[in-house]
Design an enzyme around this catalytic site. Structure first.
Site, PDB file in Angstrom:
ATOM      1  N   ASN A  13       1.022  -8.442 -43.983  1.00 13.38           N
ATOM      2  CA  ASN A  13      -0.191  -7.991 -44.747  1.00 13.38           C
ATOM      3  C   ASN A  13      -0.210  -7.038 -44.864  1.00 13.38           C
ATOM      4  O   ASN A  13      -0.231  -5.876 -44.037  1.00 13.38           O
ATOM      5  CB  ASN A  13      -0.864  -8.590 -43.094  1.00 13.38           C
ATOM      6  CG  ASN A  13      -2.651  -7.213 -43.599  1.00 13.38           C
ATOM      7  OD1 ASN A  13      -2.760  -7.224 -44.936  1.00 13.38           O
ATOM      8  ND2 ASN A  13      -3.374  -7.746 -42.340  1.00 13.38           N
ATOM      9  N   LYS A  15      -2.004  -4.673 -45.786  1.00  8.02           N
ATOM     10  CA  LYS A  15      -3.829  -4.288 -46.205  1.00  8.02           C
ATOM     11  C   LYS A  15      -3.924  -3.067 -47.312  1.00  8.02           C
ATOM     12  O   LYS A  15      -3.611  -3.148 -48.356  1.00  8.02           O
ATOM     13  CB  LYS A  15      -3.583  -3.199 -44.473  1.00  8.02           C
ATOM     14  CG  LYS A  15      -3.151  -4.316 -43.479  1.00  8.02           C
ATOM     15  CD  LYS A  15      -3.272  -3.141 -42.125  1.00  8.02           C
ATOM     16  CE  LYS A  15      -3.177  -3.998 -40.971  1.00  8.02           C
ATOM     17  NZ  LYS A  15      -2.850  -3.542 -40.453  1.00  8.02           N
ATOM     18  N   HIS A  97      -9.938 -10.992 -40.163  1.00  9.71           N
ATOM     19  CA  HIS A  97      -8.475 -10.032 -39.722  1.00  9.71           C
ATOM     20  C   HIS A  97      -9.737  -8.900 -38.316  1.00  9.71           C
ATOM     21  O   HIS A  97     -10.836  -8.750 -38.927  1.00  9.71           O
ATOM     22  CB  HIS A  97      -7.736  -9.375 -40.540  1.00  9.71           C
ATOM     23  CG  HIS A  97      -7.186  -8.325 -39.949  1.00  9.71           C
ATOM     24  ND1 HIS A  97      -7.314  -7.029 -39.434  1.00  9.71           N
ATOM     25  CD2 HIS A  97      -5.410  -8.343 -39.631  1.00  9.71           C
ATOM     26  CE1 HIS A  97      -6.226  -6.545 -39.492  1.00  9.71           C
ATOM     27  NE2 HIS A  97      -5.080  -6.948 -39.455  1.00  9.71           N
ATOM     28  N   GLY A 177      -1.149  -1.431 -35.121  1.00  9.94           N
ATOM     29  CA  GLY A 177      -0.923  -0.643 -35.400  1.00  9.94           C
ATOM     30  C   GLY A 177      -1.047   0.585 -34.852  1.00  9.94           C
ATOM     31  O   GLY A 177      -0.960   1.631 -35.109  1.00  9.94           O
TER      32      GLY A 177
HETATM   33  P1  PGA Z   1       0.046  -4.533 -37.432  1.00  8.88           P
HETATM   34  O1  PGA Z   1      -0.901  -5.607 -38.196  1.00  8.88           O
HETATM   35  O2  PGA Z   1       2.022  -4.605 -37.344  1.00  8.88           O
HETATM   36  O3  PGA Z   1       0.986  -2.954 -37.909  1.00  8.88           O
HETATM   37  O4  PGA Z   1      -0.211  -4.118 -36.232  1.00  8.88           O
HETATM   38  C1  PGA Z   1      -0.869  -6.206 -37.407  1.00  8.88           C
HETATM   39  C2  PGA Z   1      -2.332  -6.696 -38.372  1.00  8.88           C
HETATM   40  O5  PGA Z   1      -2.931  -5.805 -38.577  1.00  8.88           O
HETATM   41  O6  PGA Z   1      -2.110  -7.990 -39.320  1.00  8.88           O
END
Ligand code: PGA
Length: 265
Positions: A13, A15, A97, A177
């Site tokens: 993802n 983002k 999400h 995150g």
């Molecule tokens: P992250 O995000 O690996 O940066 O923690 C995971 C997600 O939001 O799908």
């Protein structure tokens, strides 16, 4: 019980990162470094990068997904993207999400309607669920996830969702995150909870065949803890999915599990 025929999926993802001018190169690099038997790879870039990523991985066995989709098929919804618009651009879609629940006010009801649009348009959904830290500390994590699933899936046809290949990603909000991942055993327990809830919603045997991914600060260093759990079938990767080295490590570990589970020679 372990269902050996569940696929192994590693989905990235991206983002709100990358641009149409750099997304293709990144996707091409990741695709080239993650060619492993038995692992379904998916890249979910921003909408405006879907075409570039699709072109870049056209000759690779890599799925392309959107990060969300609108709950209506068309209409006066300025700035939104409807499922039919994704035809030719994406075959997967992330739904629900936690960042969309938090920032776009997505409710379980709306998320359920997004699933309907995905089914109608043959988009394979990755439905995200997960509790807040306060819920986990209060011992309510399973209750919250159960409620999210019921809110989105009650009265939806299990056969239709199974046919389109629904995947569920367990993503504890406090792990996204933050650099703080859940423990493999906790993710595994939640995967069992998820399948039990689906069974209760009429999924029956289909619940045992449903892939459950873990997401939340997944890296090449901690992915093994999740693949060690027979209930976990892959990962939804955020930050690390933008780094080819990390994706190479994560997918290589996924391939070991694919072989161990008899999905690849
Ligand atoms: P992250 O995000 O690996 O940066 O923690 C995971 C997600 O939001 O799908």
């Amino acid at each position: 019980m372990i269902e050996p025929m569940r696929p192994i999926v590693v989905a990235g993802n991206w983002k709100m990162h990358t641009t149409p001018s750099d997304a293709g190169d990144l996707a091409r690099t990741i695709a080239a470094r993650t060619r492993e038997a038995g692992v379904i790879r998916v890249i979910c870039p921003p909408f405006v990068c879907l075409a570039a990523v699709g072109d870049a991985v056209r000759d690779e066995d890599v799925g392309v997904g959107a990060q969300t989709v609108h709950h209506e098929a068309h209409g006066a919804f300025t700035g939104e993207i409807a499922a039919p618009m994704l035809r030719g651009l994406a075959t997967w879609v992330i739904v629900g999400h936690s960042e969309r629940r938090r920032d776009a006010g997505e409710t379980d009801d709306l998320i359920g309607r997004k699933l309907d649009r995905a089914v109608e348009n043959d988009l394979r959904p990755i439905l995200c669920v997960g509790e807040q830290l306060a819920d986990r500390d209060a011992g309510r994590a399973a209750e919250v996830v159960d409620g999210q699933l019921r809110g989105a899936l009650t009265e939806r046809d299990p056969a239709a969702l199974a046919a389109v290949g629904l995947v569920i990603a367990y993503e504890p909000v406090w792990a996204i995150g933050t650099g703080r991942n859940a423990r493999g055993v906790d993710a595994s327990a939640m995967a069992d909870t998820i399948r039990t809830t689906l069974d209760g919603l009429g999924w029956g045997e289909r619940a045992t065949r449903l892939p459950v991914l873990y997401g939340g600060s997944v890296t090449s260093a901690n992915i093994g803890e999740f693949f060690d759990e027979p209930s976990i079938d892959g990962a939804l990767v955020g930050g690390a999915s933008l780094k080819p080295d990390e994706m190479a490590g994560i997918v290589a570990r996924a391939a070991l599990t694919a072989r161990a589970r008899g999905l690849a020679a």
